[in-house]
Design a protein around this motif. Structure first.
Motif, PDB file in Angstrom:
ATOM      1  N   ALA A 148     -20.379  58.972 -65.968  1.00 48.99           N
ATOM      2  CA  ALA A 148     -20.170  60.399 -65.963  1.00 48.99           C
ATOM      3  C   ALA A 148     -19.493  60.906 -64.702  1.00 48.99           C
ATOM      4  O   ALA A 148     -19.867  61.685 -64.193  1.00 48.99           O
ATOM      5  CB  ALA A 148     -21.230  61.272 -66.417  1.00 48.99           C
ATOM      6  N   PRO A 149     -18.265  60.190 -64.006  1.00 48.57           N
ATOM      7  CA  PRO A 149     -17.812  60.867 -62.984  1.00 48.57           C
ATOM      8  C   PRO A 149     -17.069  62.150 -63.457  1.00 48.57           C
ATOM      9  O   PRO A 149     -16.847  62.573 -64.482  1.00 48.57           O
ATOM     10  CB  PRO A 149     -16.547  59.725 -62.601  1.00 48.57           C
ATOM     11  N   LEU A 150     -16.674  62.821 -62.427  1.00 52.06           N
ATOM     12  CA  LEU A 150     -16.375  64.294 -62.730  1.00 52.06           C
ATOM     13  C   LEU A 150     -15.079  64.267 -63.470  1.00 52.06           C
ATOM     14  O   LEU A 150     -14.877  65.094 -64.455  1.00 52.06           O
ATOM     15  CB  LEU A 150     -16.161  65.132 -61.329  1.00 52.06           C
ATOM     16  N   GLU A 151     -14.017  63.321 -63.077  1.00 53.50           N
ATOM     17  CA  GLU A 151     -12.751  63.090 -63.766  1.00 53.50           C
ATOM     18  C   GLU A 151     -13.136  61.768 -64.689  1.00 53.50           C
ATOM     19  O   GLU A 151     -13.446  60.865 -64.030  1.00 53.50           O
ATOM     20  CB  GLU A 151     -11.763  62.658 -62.801  1.00 53.50           C
ATOM     21  N   ALA A 193      -2.198  54.772 -58.611  1.00 51.88           N
ATOM     22  CA  ALA A 193      -3.308  55.510 -58.813  1.00 51.88           C
ATOM     23  C   ALA A 193      -3.425  56.812 -57.981  1.00 51.88           C
ATOM     24  O   ALA A 193      -3.140  56.878 -56.583  1.00 51.88           O
ATOM     25  CB  ALA A 193      -4.706  54.738 -58.395  1.00 51.88           C
ATOM     26  N   PRO A 194      -3.150  57.934 -58.666  1.00 55.18           N
ATOM     27  CA  PRO A 194      -2.989  59.142 -57.793  1.00 55.18           C
ATOM     28  C   PRO A 194      -4.348  59.707 -57.368  1.00 55.18           C
ATOM     29  O   PRO A 194      -5.349  58.756 -57.050  1.00 55.18           O
ATOM     30  CB  PRO A 194      -2.573  60.137 -58.916  1.00 55.18           C
ATOM     31  N   ASP A 195      -4.829  60.914 -57.216  1.00 54.75           N
ATOM     32  CA  ASP A 195      -6.042  61.206 -56.853  1.00 54.75           C
ATOM     33  C   ASP A 195      -6.962  60.912 -57.774  1.00 54.75           C
ATOM     34  O   ASP A 195      -6.482  61.353 -59.211  1.00 54.75           O
ATOM     35  CB  ASP A 195      -6.099  62.868 -56.176  1.00 54.75           C
ATOM     36  N   VAL A 196      -8.148  60.512 -57.565  1.00 53.23           N
ATOM     37  CA  VAL A 196      -9.102  59.948 -58.704  1.00 53.23           C
ATOM     38  C   VAL A 196     -10.507  60.839 -58.365  1.00 53.23           C
ATOM     39  O   VAL A 196     -10.994  60.489 -57.272  1.00 53.23           O
ATOM     40  CB  VAL A 196      -9.277  58.648 -58.630  1.00 53.23           C
ATOM     41  N   GLY A 197     -10.943  61.439 -59.393  1.00 55.41           N
ATOM     42  CA  GLY A 197     -12.336  61.985 -59.376  1.00 55.41           C
ATOM     43  C   GLY A 197     -13.543  61.284 -59.497  1.00 55.41           C
ATOM     44  O   GLY A 197     -14.337  61.623 -60.350  1.00 55.41           O
ATOM     45  N   GLY A 198     -13.705  60.168 -58.695  1.00 57.24           N
ATOM     46  CA  GLY A 198     -14.830  59.371 -58.818  1.00 57.24           C
ATOM     47  C   GLY A 198     -14.709  58.212 -59.853  1.00 57.24           C
ATOM     48  O   GLY A 198     -13.740  58.216 -60.771  1.00 57.24           O
ATOM     49  N   GLY A 199     -15.310  57.167 -59.694  1.00 53.87           N
ATOM     50  CA  GLY A 199     -15.304  56.006 -60.557  1.00 53.87           C
ATOM     51  C   GLY A 199     -16.422  55.317 -60.896  1.00 53.87           C
ATOM     52  O   GLY A 199     -16.606  54.872 -62.124  1.00 53.87           O
ATOM     53  N   PHE A 200     -17.228  54.980 -59.611  1.00 51.64           N
ATOM     54  CA  PHE A 200     -18.354  54.198 -60.148  1.00 51.64           C
ATOM     55  C   PHE A 200     -18.387  52.984 -60.646  1.00 51.64           C
ATOM     56  O   PHE A 200     -19.569  52.377 -60.856  1.00 51.64           O
ATOM     57  CB  PHE A 200     -19.404  55.117 -60.778  1.00 51.64           C
TER      58      PHE A 200
END
Length: 656
Positions: free
Chosen positions: A192-195, A241-248
């Motif tokens: 569950a990353p923000l993006e 890869a543009p801006d990425v909202g978390g990956g984990f």
């Protein structure tokens, strides 16, 4: 030549992050922000059941040209993530289901329309015909004889088994006076990353190239996997890869949806986009950490651990994921379960179990959460059995500082550390004695007070020595970075790793600043584009600062020497007598800035020395540690809680 001393903007300094201006002001660019001329949106028809024969689809006549299924993807190969470990069973994951459905959420067809809502409406109108099959929902049941097979050409539902006995196990068992047994289980987790995941694909006719803009942690590895599946040369694929909202970890693999969109963009010759919604993410995607442990610990009366016997299973889901494979979690359990403890005998057996669930994917600290839960639970059990404080039993079993560097029972090389001191500070900080007094007194409201400790060591920045034995499609080697001075004295850094929240644009700039003295505000860090950056296996395993940071330091050092040689000539001073400090070269009272030196190279070449390095002010350098078994960080956690025995509610009272 000397380089500058530590500054207030170098490594470890607290700077406003360079990337935060755009992120906080909404000027960043995520996959969901991309708008291309003629772009269409994609929604997937997904399996409503965990296990079934796929008989066919009922597609409304009005949408036959907007729905694509496996038979349409001519020439597209299945995703294969194979391990070289003995006994590994190969699964092939189709980008769109073929013949059989193996987990809820498995993509069956992709629907394309002008808007996401319209594409979802089409997907909802497509009927899926299937014959349900018995489901493997529990990994313990899936390994029993007679369990339904997820892959019919296998003899059982196990991707891989590993086992070893280290040390004189039988002798250690005979010497034990305390034996404790536990069965422990961790439920599946979702990242569950923000993006969520998102991908835009377009075919560039002029360059004869697929351009895939995708929320990923490893652009170069995605390109390699795409090339295999789509049958394209890697030079005909550009991954951004543009801006990425978390990956984990969830964005650290090749996804079936990426393969589908790559094919569709070329087929339609129009840009297409898919953005994962939260339901897709929860149901069909980022699952991890479903472990089962059966453990027996053998100790003496003081609580000293003599031997540990472990049987561990990990639910790996239906397919092996590219590039890490299905066995990353379970196979690591055997090697990292001992953690920071020193004991003479260890026996383990692990299984990567195939079930009718989404494939398990790498999640922060792969396997670490499970083994810490297991090992710390066993240490607590030993402490209870011998009647000693849990922190005291931990202390007698920890690797002592005087033993460093220390090779543990599974061959992990701990380079340094003082584990007992770390534990001692946590015990003092939480004030254990006061909690024991409060426990003895009892709570007026009947709640029970508990105090717990946990200590771990975590291997990070794993290198070639660790991964080549796995035989997976990715082995890290030298990490490279490029450093280039601009004509006005700014610095461009190109790194192969990709940032998705770690602040790399700031930290890498600080590394270069340490060497060159250029202000971080004048350093541009470029990452996340296979057309612009050096090859890298990407951002995973807490490796980026060690590996890419090392490469940036190397490249900056070579660039500093070139700058200094030119500057020494311009200052008419011996190379050995000048010093590079705060972005300028100094020779006694005379100085010249790095910007002036850069200007000379690009705009006044007639002033350069005759023996100037023709490679100029642009450097590519690589880094690989001499001992690349990884770094080992460590920490102790301490917690005090109050538990209501009637309601089961837990209140957090203190945390160290």
């Amino acid at each position: 030549m000397t380089t500058q001393a530590k500054t207030k903007k170098g490594v470890g300094a607290a700077l406003p992050r360079l990337e935060d201006d755009r992120l906080m002001r909404g000027r960043s660019r995520f996959v969901g922000d991309i708008k291309l001329v003629g772009m269409m949106e994609v929604a997937f028809v997904r399996s409503p059941v965990a296990h079934a024969r796929l008989l066919g689809l009922d597609i409304p006549a009005a949408h036959k040209d907007q729905v694509f299924q496996a038979a349409d993807l001519v020439g597209v190969k299945h995703i294969r993530a194979v391990s070289g470990l003995a006994g590994f069973k190969v699964s092939e994951q189709p980008s769109l289901a073929v013949g059989k459905l193996r987990f809820v959420g498995e993509p069956i067809a992709m629907c394309v329309a002008d808007t996401r809502a319209a594409a979802e409406d089409i997907a909802a109108a497509v009927g899926v015909r299937f014959d349900a099959l018995p489901v493997n929902s529990d990994m313990r049941a899936a390994i029993r004889p007679g369990a339904p097979l997820v892959h019919e050409h296998w003899a059982d539902n196990v991707f891989l088994e590993t086992a070893a006995v280290i040390g004189d196990f039988d002798a250690a068992v005979r010497g034990a006076t305390v034996v404790v047994k536990r069965q422990l289980r961790m439920a599946r987790q979702c990242m569950a990353p923000l993006e969520g995941k998102g991908t835009v694909a377009e075919w560039d006719d002029r360059l004869d190239q697929l351009v895939l803009t995708t929320a990923t942690q490893m652009p170069h590895i995605v390109r390699s996997g795409l090339a295999e599946c789509l049958g394209l040369d890697q030079a005909r694929i550009r991954v951004i890869a543009p801006d990425v909202g978390g990956g984990f970890g969830w964005k650290g693999l090749l996804q079936a949806e990426e393969v589908c969109l790559g094919w569709l963009a070329r087929h339609l010759n129009r840009p297409v986009r898919w953005v994962e919604d939260r339901r897709e993410h929860l149901v069909a995607a980022a699952n991890a950490r479903e472990h089962f442990y059966e453990l027996t610990a053998y100790a003496d009366r003081s609580g000293k651990l003599l031997a540990l016997d472990a049987e561990a299973s990990v639910d790996a889901g239906a397919y092996s994921v590219y590039p890490f494979s299905a066995c990353l979690e379970a196979a690591q359990v055997g090697s990292i379960l001992p953690g920071p403890y020193d004991f003479p005998a260890f026996s383990y057996r692990t299984r990567s179990v195939c079930t009718n669930k989404p494939p398990i994917v790498p999640f922060r600290g792969v396997a670490r959460a499970g083994v810490c839960f297991a090992m710390e639970s066993m240490v607590d059990a030993i402490a209870h059995a011998v009647g000693r404080e849990p922190h005291e039993v931990r202390r007698v079993n920890l690797v002592p500082p005087e033993a460093m560097p220390f090779t543990n029972i599974t061959g992990k090389l701990f380079d340094s550390g003082d584990y007992p001191e770390c534990l001692k500070r946590a015990v003092a900080a939480i004030d254990l004695a006061s909690w024991r007094t409060r426990q003895a007194r009892g709570e007026p409201d009947g709640r029970l007070i508990g105090v717990g400790f946990a200590i771990y060591t975590e291997q990070a920045a794993h290198g070639t020595a660790v991964y080549h034995g796995w035989g997976i499609p990715m082995v890290p080697g030298h990490e490279q970075a490029q450093a280039r001075l601009t004509p006005d004295g700014g610095l461009e850094l190109r790194i192969g790793v990709q940032s998705h929240g770690q602040g790399m644009e700031t930290s890498m700039a600080q590394v270069a600043h340490e060497v060159l003295g250029i202000d971080p505000s004048r350093i541009k860090v470029i990452h996340g584009d296979t057309a612009l950056t050096p090859y890298s296996t990407g951002t995973w395993g807490s490796r980026s600062m060690v590996m890419a940071g090392g490469a940036v330091a190397r490249a900056s050092g070579i660039l500093a020497e070139r700058v200094t040689r030119i500057g020494a000539h311009l200052l008419q001073a011996p190379f050995e007598s000048v010093r590079l400090e705060n972005g300028a070269l100094h020779a006694g009272a005379a100085s010249i800035t790095v910007a002036e030196i850069a200007h000379t190279w690009y705009r006044r070449p007639q002033a350069l020395p005759a023996d100037v390095d023709p490679s100029g002010l642009e450097v590519t350098a690589g880094y690989k540690p001499k001992v690349d078994s990884g770094t080992f960080s460590y920490a102790t956690h301490a917690v005090a809680v109050a538990v209501d025995p009637g309601l089961g509610t837990v209140d957090l009272l203190d945390y160290i």
